[in-house]
Structures are given as C-alpha cells and as structure tokens.
Design a protein around this motif. Structure first.
Motif, PDB file in Angstrom:
ATOM      1  N   ARG A   8       0.839  -1.225   0.037  1.00  0.00           N
ATOM      2  CA  ARG A   8       0.143  -0.052   0.019  1.00  0.00           C
ATOM      3  C   ARG A   8       0.885   1.182   0.072  1.00  0.00           C
ATOM      4  O   ARG A   8       0.436   2.339  -0.765  1.00  0.00           O
ATOM      5  CB  ARG A   8      -0.849   0.038   1.381  1.00  0.00           C
ATOM      6  CG  ARG A   8      -1.941  -0.827   1.109  1.00  0.00           C
ATOM      7  CD  ARG A   8      -3.117  -0.799   2.238  1.00  0.00           C
ATOM      8  NE  ARG A   8      -3.869  -1.927   2.200  1.00  0.00           N
ATOM      9  CZ  ARG A   8      -4.407  -2.417   3.239  1.00  0.00           C
ATOM     10  NH1 ARG A   8      -3.711  -2.289   4.274  1.00  0.00           N
ATOM     11  NH2 ARG A   8      -5.373  -3.251   2.943  1.00  0.00           N
ATOM     12  N   PHE A   9       1.723   1.391   0.847  1.00  0.00           N
ATOM     13  CA  PHE A   9       2.687   2.542   0.876  1.00  0.00           C
ATOM     14  C   PHE A   9       3.490   2.636  -0.603  1.00  0.00           C
ATOM     15  O   PHE A   9       3.347   3.707  -1.126  1.00  0.00           O
ATOM     16  CB  PHE A   9       3.885   2.081   1.968  1.00  0.00           C
ATOM     17  CG  PHE A   9       5.131   3.038   1.790  1.00  0.00           C
ATOM     18  CD1 PHE A   9       5.028   4.237   2.342  1.00  0.00           C
ATOM     19  CD2 PHE A   9       6.329   2.770   1.220  1.00  0.00           C
ATOM     20  CE1 PHE A   9       6.049   5.203   1.981  1.00  0.00           C
ATOM     21  CE2 PHE A   9       7.446   3.608   0.943  1.00  0.00           C
ATOM     22  CZ  PHE A   9       7.404   4.994   1.471  1.00  0.00           C
ATOM     23  N   LEU A  10       3.668   1.574  -1.108  1.00  0.00           N
ATOM     24  CA  LEU A  10       4.697   1.663  -2.427  1.00  0.00           C
ATOM     25  C   LEU A  10       3.654   2.217  -3.655  1.00  0.00           C
ATOM     26  O   LEU A  10       4.121   3.023  -4.350  1.00  0.00           O
ATOM     27  CB  LEU A  10       5.231   0.309  -2.703  1.00  0.00           C
ATOM     28  CG  LEU A  10       6.432  -0.063  -2.271  1.00  0.00           C
ATOM     29  CD1 LEU A  10       7.116  -1.290  -2.721  1.00  0.00           C
ATOM     30  CD2 LEU A  10       7.499   1.276  -2.398  1.00  0.00           C
ATOM     31  N   MET A  11       2.228   1.825  -3.628  1.00  0.00           N
ATOM     32  CA  MET A  11       1.376   2.106  -4.267  1.00  0.00           C
ATOM     33  C   MET A  11       1.070   3.633  -4.316  1.00  0.00           C
ATOM     34  O   MET A  11       0.890   4.477  -5.308  1.00  0.00           O
ATOM     35  CB  MET A  11       0.158   1.285  -4.372  1.00  0.00           C
ATOM     36  CG  MET A  11       0.342  -0.221  -4.686  1.00  0.00           C
ATOM     37  SD  MET A  11       1.211  -0.479  -6.292  1.00  0.00           S
ATOM     38  CE  MET A  11       0.088   0.142  -7.277  1.00  0.00           C
ATOM     39  N   HIS A  12       1.149   4.224  -3.060  1.00  0.00           N
ATOM     40  CA  HIS A  12       0.589   5.628  -2.635  1.00  0.00           C
ATOM     41  C   HIS A  12       2.041   6.309  -3.270  1.00  0.00           C
ATOM     42  O   HIS A  12       1.783   7.205  -3.971  1.00  0.00           O
ATOM     43  CB  HIS A  12       0.605   5.672  -1.102  1.00  0.00           C
ATOM     44  CG  HIS A  12       0.736   7.164  -0.646  1.00  0.00           C
ATOM     45  ND1 HIS A  12      -0.538   7.743  -1.024  1.00  0.00           N
ATOM     46  CD2 HIS A  12       1.464   7.875  -0.051  1.00  0.00           C
ATOM     47  CE1 HIS A  12      -0.142   9.096  -0.486  1.00  0.00           C
ATOM     48  NE2 HIS A  12       0.995   9.216  -0.075  1.00  0.00           N
TER      49      HIS A  12
END
Length: 102
Positions: free
Chosen positions: A75-79
């Motif tokens: 999720r962090f990487l996608m953000h």
C-alpha cells in the motif's frame, strides 16, 4: 554518507541482504542523485520512511528492488508511486509487485 560524497557518479548499486542498511543509510543513499538502479532486497532494517527519502532524493531512479523488505508494504509503495514521477514508468509495476503486502 561517505559513499554519497565520494561516488557522485554512481548509477547502479546492489546492497541485497546487507543487514546494516536501514533508514540512516537511506538518508545517505538519497544524496546519490545520479542513481538509476538500486537493489535493497532483503534489507530488513529499511522502512517506509527510508524508502520515501530515497524516492524523493533519487529522482532518476528507474529500478528499485525491495523484495524481502518486511517493513515496506505494498500500500505504501502504491501511494508513493502515485505521488512521485519516476524516470521510467515501465518499472513502476515491478516496484509495487516486489513489496510485501500487509
């Protein structure tokens, strides 16, 4: 930090499995403005905060391997990918796919 000061023309760096690479190292890595390839796979001490520093500092980064980095979530990487512009958009899926999903 010595690496960033002495290796200003560094384009590729593989630190896979380095137990000592963490967020302090990320601050120094972020100074490597010419870096295009960075392999941090298996670096257990690197967190999302460190990855964010690297992404913001290394704006020419085209490849980033974070597989096995337990403290960095999908999720962090996608953000992060949605907010930053990377040098080669073809690799953004690879970045996201290599992150561990929480």
């Amino acid at each position: 930090s010595a690496l960033a000061e002495r290796c200003t023309r560094l384009h590729e760096l593989h630190l896979s499995g380095c137990a000592r690479v963490g967020d302090d190292s990320a601050v120094a890595l972020a100074r490597l403005r010419g870096l295009r390839t960075l392999d941090l796979s298996g670096c257990q001490k690197i967190s999302e905060a460190g990855v964010e520093q690297i992404a913001k500092g290394c704006t020419g980064l085209a490849y980033l391997n974070l597989s096995g980095c337990e403290r960095v979530g999908r999720r962090f990487l996608m953000h992060l990918i949605s907010e930053l512009r990377f040098s080669d958009p073809a690799h953004t899926c690879e970045r996201g796919a290599r992150a561990r999903d929480y």
